[in-house]
Design a protein around this motif. Sequence first.
Motif, PDB file in Angstrom:
ATOM      1  N   MET A   1      -0.902   4.416  -0.940  1.00 23.42           N
ATOM      2  CA  MET A   1      -1.852   5.504  -0.748  1.00 23.42           C
ATOM      3  C   MET A   1      -3.180   4.898  -0.324  1.00 23.42           C
ATOM      4  O   MET A   1      -3.574   3.858  -0.831  1.00 23.42           O
ATOM      5  N   ASN A   2      -3.856   5.582   0.615  1.00 23.46           N
ATOM      6  CA  ASN A   2      -5.188   5.135   1.004  1.00 23.46           C
ATOM      7  C   ASN A   2      -5.985   6.354   1.461  1.00 23.46           C
ATOM      8  O   ASN A   2      -5.679   6.950   2.485  1.00 23.46           O
ATOM      9  N   HIS A   3      -7.007   6.711   0.668  1.00 22.72           N
ATOM     10  CA  HIS A   3      -7.875   7.839   0.998  1.00 22.72           C
ATOM     11  C   HIS A   3      -9.203   7.368   1.587  1.00 22.72           C
ATOM     12  O   HIS A   3     -10.122   8.160   1.747  1.00 22.72           O
TER      13      HIS A   3
ATOM     14  N   SER B   1      -5.009   0.158  -8.311  1.00 23.54           N
ATOM     15  CA  SER B   1      -5.846   0.841  -7.327  1.00 23.54           C
ATOM     16  C   SER B   1      -7.118   0.036  -7.116  1.00 23.54           C
ATOM     17  O   SER B   1      -7.633  -0.591  -8.046  1.00 23.54           O
TER      18      SER B   1
ATOM     19  N   TRP C   1      -7.074  16.328  -3.265  1.00 28.21           N
ATOM     20  CA  TRP C   1      -5.976  15.423  -2.919  1.00 28.21           C
ATOM     21  C   TRP C   1      -4.757  15.613  -3.823  1.00 28.21           C
ATOM     22  O   TRP C   1      -3.842  14.796  -3.853  1.00 28.21           O
TER      23      TRP C   1
ATOM     24  N   THR D   1      -4.149   2.609  -3.296  1.00 29.90           N
ATOM     25  CA  THR D   1      -3.218   2.265  -4.368  1.00 29.90           C
ATOM     26  C   THR D   1      -2.117   1.380  -3.802  1.00 29.90           C
ATOM     27  O   THR D   1      -1.563   1.660  -2.739  1.00 29.90           O
TER      28      THR D   1
ATOM     29  N   GLU E   1       0.841  -1.200   0.000  1.00 33.51           N
ATOM     30  CA  GLU E   1       0.000   0.000   0.000  1.00 33.51           C
ATOM     31  C   GLU E   1       0.873   1.245   0.000  1.00 33.51           C
ATOM     32  O   GLU E   1       1.759   1.391   0.830  1.00 33.51           O
TER      33      GLU E   1
ATOM     34  N   HIS F   1      -0.333  15.259 -11.425  1.00 33.13           N
ATOM     35  CA  HIS F   1      -0.190  15.734 -10.043  1.00 33.13           C
ATOM     36  C   HIS F   1       0.188  17.210 -10.084  1.00 33.13           C
ATOM     37  O   HIS F   1       0.965  17.644 -10.924  1.00 33.13           O
TER      38      HIS F   1
END
Length: 115
Positions: free
Chosen positions: A31-33, A50, A94, A38, A29, A114
């Motif tokens: 990224m984790n929102h 993702s 984000w 992801t 892992e 980004h």
Amino acid sequence: MAVRRVMPIIRSEAVPESRAFYGLLGFEEVMNHGWIMTLAAPSTPAAQISVMTGDKSAPVSPDMSIEVDDVDAAYAVMRESGAEIVHPLQDEEWGVRRFFVRDPSGRVVNVLSHR
């Protein structure tokens, strides 16, 4: 405009199970929102997957993401081509600028940069 990475998006409510499953193949892992997580391969960080329960700000969930170096140029090219834009170009809280476009097979593609 250059492509930086391409990433499949799996829609699922089984996020912890997906983390464990893909972890067996070496993904971790990154990224984790809460609504999207992801996973990346540590040896090849651009190799990513993702898992999404549903998109936070769009009316549809994408099937894949394509990160480009100039999302505004990509948006202009898609609009000029007549492709169906299903989520307008916008800045997200984000840290990405993105839009969604439908490909000829009906898949929804999240095109982003980004900030």
